[in-house]
Write an enzyme that holds these catalytic residues in place. Structure first.
Site, short mmCIF file in Angstrom:
data_model
loop_
_atom_site.label_atom_id
_atom_site.label_comp_id
_atom_site.label_asym_id
_atom_site.label_seq_id
_atom_site.Cartn_x
_atom_site.Cartn_y
_atom_site.Cartn_z
N GLU A 82 0.36 26.55 -19.97
CA GLU A 82 -0.62 26.22 -18.93
C GLU A 82 -1.47 27.44 -18.55
O GLU A 82 -2.09 27.46 -17.50
CB GLU A 82 0.07 25.67 -17.68
CG GLU A 82 1.23 24.73 -17.93
CD GLU A 82 0.85 23.45 -18.65
OE1 GLU A 82 -0.34 23.25 -18.94
OE2 GLU A 82 1.75 22.64 -18.96
N ASP A 142 -6.61 22.05 -26.38
CA ASP A 142 -5.44 21.38 -26.92
C ASP A 142 -5.77 20.83 -28.31
O ASP A 142 -6.79 20.15 -28.48
CB ASP A 142 -5.01 20.22 -26.02
CG ASP A 142 -4.35 20.68 -24.74
OD1 ASP A 142 -3.80 21.80 -24.72
OD2 ASP A 142 -4.38 19.93 -23.75
N ARG A 180 -10.73 32.34 -21.73
CA ARG A 180 -11.54 31.23 -22.25
C ARG A 180 -12.96 31.32 -21.69
O ARG A 180 -13.15 31.46 -20.48
CB ARG A 180 -10.94 29.89 -21.85
CG ARG A 180 -9.63 29.54 -22.50
CD ARG A 180 -9.41 28.02 -22.49
NE ARG A 180 -9.57 27.43 -21.17
CZ ARG A 180 -9.85 26.14 -20.96
NH1 ARG A 180 -10.00 25.32 -21.98
NH2 ARG A 180 -9.96 25.67 -19.73
N GLY A 186 -17.57 11.92 -25.16
CA GLY A 186 -18.05 10.78 -24.40
C GLY A 186 -19.32 10.15 -24.93
O GLY A 186 -19.83 9.19 -24.35
N TRP A 238 -4.72 27.39 -16.02
CA TRP A 238 -5.93 26.66 -16.41
C TRP A 238 -5.95 25.27 -15.78
O TRP A 238 -6.76 24.43 -16.14
CB TRP A 238 -6.08 26.59 -17.92
CG TRP A 238 -5.19 25.64 -18.69
CD1 TRP A 238 -4.01 25.10 -18.32
CD2 TRP A 238 -5.47 25.13 -20.01
NE1 TRP A 238 -3.51 24.29 -19.31
CE2 TRP A 238 -4.39 24.29 -20.37
CE3 TRP A 238 -6.50 25.30 -20.92
CZ2 TRP A 238 -4.32 23.63 -21.59
CZ3 TRP A 238 -6.43 24.64 -22.15
CH2 TRP A 238 -5.35 23.83 -22.47
N ASP A 245 5.63 20.19 -18.59
CA ASP A 245 5.00 18.88 -18.77
C ASP A 245 5.35 17.91 -17.65
O ASP A 245 4.52 17.09 -17.25
CB ASP A 245 5.43 18.26 -20.11
CG ASP A 245 4.99 19.12 -21.28
OD1 ASP A 245 3.89 18.91 -21.78
OD2 ASP A 245 5.78 20.01 -21.67
#
Length: 504
Positions: free
Chosen positions: A189, A328, A235, A252, A380, A438
């Site tokens: 994470e 991911d 990032r 999208g 994040w 998780d």
């Protein structure tokens, strides 16, 4: 063409331990979908790039718990069955849609071809697991492999002893599987707490990821953390969010395959996005040609965005800088059907635009290194702080996990002997599975929250049962129960609970 700067793509491949813990809609099916639609296509793409002479293509994070699943004989058999079922579902859809829109028939045909290809690939290259497939890509310098703590716990909330134990176990397990002990990690994470870099240094970790806001958006260079020799990479959200952000991104687009719209009798996804507010039954059939056009358009847009970002950084800093885009892995193929094709187009297009495509290790070698940085507590997740894993919605989980760690450490200190103890090992294994980040994420985000709470509870109770039996002086019963639990939760055979002790 002279290079205008560096670009490092980092992919984070992770799923919690799923074998023997449910199937549909969350459980083993989750693993098999990601395996078929993300991991298989990614390896196939990397092999093509390797054949064309590409090296240092990307930095690939594979969590130890995911690697363990994809090497597990039970999961390998289950995956083979799933691929065969996918092929049968495609054949069924072809018959079911025989008199319908020809675009639907093409969807069925494409799914049949994809499933047949995946079956052949799995039977010829993957039958012994992921590690034999991954190792040549690491040995050949196609990817830099980074790892992480064993079961992907949120490290800032761990006792220092448990944190060191989980990290060392994860790094050692990766070395055993792939022959390389990672020098870089994707901190679960991107969770960071001040001082954790000292733990990394002690474990041999030399580089890790944080989110851009932890560096106040100044992500143009790798930076030593504090007074350590450990480098952090941030990032670049300005670039990263072109692909996927909390509100928008390429997947999208109206031409791409819609993730959420199923044909329930076949389990296939026959529709394109069509529009943000279009009801599922009104969505138009998927058209590969339209999607391919969108891939080309979005790949070029991303290449142009990276190139412009690097020109801006060069002008600002007076020397070439670095863009780190991190995602991911499961976004590519599983969530975004066209994602693997987009990735390949980008990785082939960036060098033509004068961009040095490299890895985190390669970025340091190329000199994309800045001044030391002091980092705040961060992640994040939402708010870029710890609220997802330490907020009010999961306060009970946080409290239970803290109590579990205290009991575990006391257990190994008071009852552990000089010899390895399989019962203590299994207790530690169940504890690590309960501590997976998780579960809190899924609860906070209300994503299969019931499953997450059930999984955390199952592992906590299994740990508690073993601890109680050992403390009650019933080692024979404890050993029998531990052996039974290993049949479903036998991950990390090299786990040795003695490493948790404070004394020899």
């Amino acid at each position: 063409m002279s290079e205008i700067g560096g670009f490092a793509l980092v992919l984070h491949s992770h799923l919690p331990w799923l074998p023997h813990h449910g199937t549909w809609p969350v459980g083993e099916e989750w693993l098999y979908q990601a395996w078929a639609h993300s991991y298989l296509p990614l390896v196939d793409m990397l092999r093509r790039l390797e054949d064309d002479g590409y090296r240092d293509v990307l930095t690939l994070g594979v969590t130890p718990v995911l690697a363990a699943q994809m090497d597990d004989p039970y999961a390998l058999r289950g995956m083979h069955d799933w691929l065969g079922n996918w092929n049968l579902r495609a054949q069924y859809a072809a018959v079911r849609w025989r008199g319908d829109d020809p675009r639907l028939r093409e969807v069925a045909a494409a799914e049949y071809r994809a499933s047949a290809t995946a079956l052949t690939e799995f039977e010829t290259r993957w039958r012994h697991g992921f590690s034999p497939v991954l190792r040549p890509l690491v040995d050949g310098g196609v990817v830099e492999l980074i790892g992480g703590p064993a079961t992907h716990p949120f490290q800032p909330l761990l006792d220092p002893r448990v944190r060191a134990f989980a990290l060392t176990l994860g790094l050692d397990d990766t070395a055993l599987r792939v022959g390389h002990r990672p020098e870089g990690i994707w901190a679960p994470e991107c969770g960071y707490a001040p001082g954790i870099e000292d733990d990394y240094s002690a474990a041999g970790v030399r580089r890790f990821l944080v989110d851009g806001p932890a560096l106040h958006g100044d992500t143009a260079f790798a930076r030593p953390v504090g007074n350590s020799d450990v480098m952090c990479f941030g990032r670049d959200l300005e670039v990263t969010y072109r692909v996927w952000s909390p509100k928008a991104g390429y997947p999208g687009d109206t031409a791409y395959r819609d993730f959420h719209t199923y044909d329930h009798p076949s389990g296939l996804k026959p529709s394109r996005v069509t529009g943000r507010h279009v009801a599922p039954h009104d969505k138009k059939p998927y058209e590969p040609a339209l999607a391919a056009d969108a891939v080309r358009r979005h790949a070029q847009d991303f290449v142009d965005t990276v190139a412009q970002r690097l020109r801006d950084l060069n002008e600002r800093h007076g020397r070439p800088g670095l863009v780190v885009a991190a995602y991911d892995t499961e976004l590519y193929g599983h969530w975004w059907h066209e994602g693997p094709a987009w990735l390949e187009a980008v990785l082939r297009g960036l060098p033509k635009a004068g961009v040095n495509v490299t890895t985190l290790r390669g970025a340091i070698d190329a000199g994309y290194v800045g001044d030391p940085a002091d980092l705040p507590a961060s992640s994040w997740g939402s708010g870029k702080d710890w609220r997802v894993w330490d907020g009010a919605q999961v306060a009970d989980l946080v409290e239970a996990n803290a109590a579990l760690q205290r009991d575990l450490l006391d257990l190994v200190d008071t009852l552990g002997g000089p010899a390895r103890d399989a019962t203590l090992d299994q207790a530690a294994r169940e504890a690590l599975l309960a501590l997976s980040s998780d579960w809190a994420f899924m609860v906070t985000k209300d994503s299969a929250a019931d499953y997450a709470r059930r999984r955390a509870k199952v592992h906590f109770e299994r740990y508690a049962e073993l601890s109680s039996l050992l403390r009650a002086g019933a080692p024979t019963r404890a050993a029998a129960r531990a052996a039974d639990l290993r049949r479903s939760d036998g991950v990390f055979g090299g786990l040795d609970a003695r490493a948790l002790r404070t004394h020899e």
